[in-house]
Write an enzyme that holds these catalytic residues in place. Structure first.
Site, PDB file in Angstrom:
ATOM      1  N   TYR A  26       9.095 -12.212 -22.457  1.00  0.00           N
ATOM      2  CA  TYR A  26       9.502 -10.832 -22.176  1.00  0.00           C
ATOM      3  C   TYR A  26       9.971 -10.716 -20.727  1.00  0.00           C
ATOM      4  CZ  TYR A  26       8.987  -5.762 -21.650  1.00  0.00           C
ATOM      5  OH  TYR A  26       9.185  -4.433 -21.399  1.00  0.00           O
ATOM      6  N   ASP A  33       1.728  -3.847 -20.451  1.00  0.00           N
ATOM      7  CA  ASP A  33       2.717  -4.884 -20.103  1.00  0.00           C
ATOM      8  C   ASP A  33       2.425  -5.498 -18.738  1.00  0.00           C
ATOM      9  OD1 ASP A  33       5.801  -3.604 -21.613  1.00  0.00           O
ATOM     10  OD2 ASP A  33       4.300  -5.038 -22.320  1.00  0.00           O
ATOM     11  N   HIS A  82       1.120   5.785  -0.973  1.00  0.00           N
ATOM     12  CA  HIS A  82       0.400   7.046  -1.189  1.00  0.00           C
ATOM     13  C   HIS A  82       1.079   7.799  -2.330  1.00  0.00           C
ATOM     14  CE1 HIS A  82      -2.292   7.476   2.497  1.00  0.00           C
ATOM     15  NE2 HIS A  82      -1.759   6.292   2.601  1.00  0.00           N
ATOM     16  N   HIS A  91      -8.557   7.636  -1.281  1.00  0.00           N
ATOM     17  CA  HIS A  91      -7.467   7.164  -0.391  1.00  0.00           C
ATOM     18  C   HIS A  91      -6.195   6.940  -1.201  1.00  0.00           C
ATOM     19  CE1 HIS A  91      -6.156   4.059   2.898  1.00  0.00           C
ATOM     20  NE2 HIS A  91      -5.195   4.865   2.547  1.00  0.00           N
ATOM     21  N   HIS A 138       0.871  -1.182   0.000  1.00  0.00           N
ATOM     22  CA  HIS A 138       0.000   0.000   0.000  1.00  0.00           C
ATOM     23  C   HIS A 138       0.908   1.233   0.000  1.00  0.00           C
ATOM     24  CE1 HIS A 138      -2.903   3.023   0.817  1.00  0.00           C
ATOM     25  NE2 HIS A 138      -2.542   3.205   2.081  1.00  0.00           N
TER      26      HIS A 138
HETATM   27  O1  LIG Z   1      -3.139   4.670   4.424  1.00  0.00           O
HETATM   28  C1  LIG Z   1      -2.724   4.788   5.564  1.00  0.00           C
HETATM   29  C2  LIG Z   1      -3.567   5.465   6.560  1.00  0.00           C
HETATM   30  O2  LIG Z   1      -4.767   5.835   5.934  1.00  0.00           O
HETATM   31  C3  LIG Z   1      -1.385   4.248   5.943  1.00  0.00           C
HETATM   32  O3  LIG Z   1      -0.563   4.151   4.804  1.00  0.00           O
HETATM   33  C4  LIG Z   1      -0.665   5.116   6.933  1.00  0.00           C
HETATM   34  O4  LIG Z   1      -0.263   6.292   6.329  1.00  0.00           O
HETATM   35  C5  LIG Z   1       0.514   4.327   7.452  1.00  0.00           C
HETATM   36  O5  LIG Z   1       0.045   3.592   8.501  1.00  0.00           O
HETATM   37  P1  LIG Z   1       0.989   2.510   9.203  1.00  0.00           P
HETATM   38  O6  LIG Z   1       1.319   1.462   8.202  1.00  0.00           O
HETATM   39  O7  LIG Z   1       2.234   3.246   9.687  1.00  0.00           O
HETATM   40  O8  LIG Z   1       0.145   2.001  10.343  1.00  0.00           O
END
Ligand SMILES: O=C(CO)[C@@H](O)[C@H](O)COP(=O)(O)O
Length: 235
Positions: A230, A123, A100, A173, A98
């Protein structure tokens, strides 16, 4: 008790350290996990720990069936329940990331899929990277992270679909990506951010830009279809 083989612990640590190295998140945003399916647990980044301080001993072992922490005093990432939902839904995946990352978050906040505008996208992702619906007030009020995982699974579909498009944007998000290993999951995060930036710039130049379906299919099959060669020196 130490959870995870030396290889898994190293892989999850290195994948987490790739997030700031690749510029996919600021501060402690983002997290990566990797699973030991035989052992019935996954290792995940601890909540709030700076990437540059992270060691293998910090990684939090979480029980796949219950979501409970199996050892140590650190809390797992706040997103742990989202990771766990993916591992339970998609048997083929071995890692979840995950981030940002800026351009992917821009699409998530705008409520827009990342469209297939070229072979760079095709790809890796055999179609647009979808943005989920917005979670309901009830879904936000209770089990937000579990419901975040559920809405991504609802958007993507089964294990085969998750392999074809190993990424999704949670509305308002940000991106989650996954793959056969922790490193593959973070590489998909890197590629997603790159194609999101390319898409933003392409659409600014030509709002009608698109990729013909036959080109998209050929490129995805070239890398993932039967006899794919590839990027695979042994094929
Ligand atoms: O998306 C989120 C919170 O919404 C996370 O990515 C936090 O930003 C990081 O949280 P931890 O992994 O440190 O608990």
């Amino acid at each position: 008790m130490t959870y995870g083989s030396p290889a898994l612990r190293r892989a999850v640590l290195l994948a987490n350290q790739t997030i700031p190295e690749a510029g996919l998140a600021q501060l402690t945003w983002g997290n990566v996990s990797g699973i030991d399916r035989e052992g019935g647990f996954y290792l995940i980044k601890p909540s709030g720990v700076a990437y540059h301080d992270l060691t293998e001993d910090h990684l939090v072992p979480v029980d796949l069936a219950t979501g409970k922490v199996l050892a140590g005093d650190l809390r797992p990432s706040v997103d742990s329940e989202s990771h766990r939902a993916f591992y339970l839904a998609w048997p083929s995946i071995g890692g979840v990331t995950h981030t940002h990352s800026t351009n992917a978050v821009a699409f998530a906040q705008a409520g827009r899929d990342v469209p297939v505008l070229g072979t760079t996208h095709a790809d890796t992702f055999n179609g647009p990277v979808p943005v989920t619906r917005t979670l309901t007030p009830e879904e936000c009020a209770t089990d937000y992270e579990l419901n975040t995982g559920r809405v991504i699974i609802e958007t993507i579909g089964d294990d085969e679909a998750a392999a074809a498009i190993p990424a999704a944007l949670v509305a308002n998000h940000g991106p989650f990506t996954w793959g056969a290993t922790p490193q593959k999951s973070v590489e998909h995060g890197i590629i997603l951010e790159a194609v999101a930036e390319m898409a933003l710039k392409t659409l600014a130049l030509n709002p009608n830009a698109a990729t013909p379906p036959h080109l998209q299919e050929r490129h995805f099959k070239r890398k993932h279809g039967p006899g794919a060669y590839y990027g695979n020196p042994t094929a």
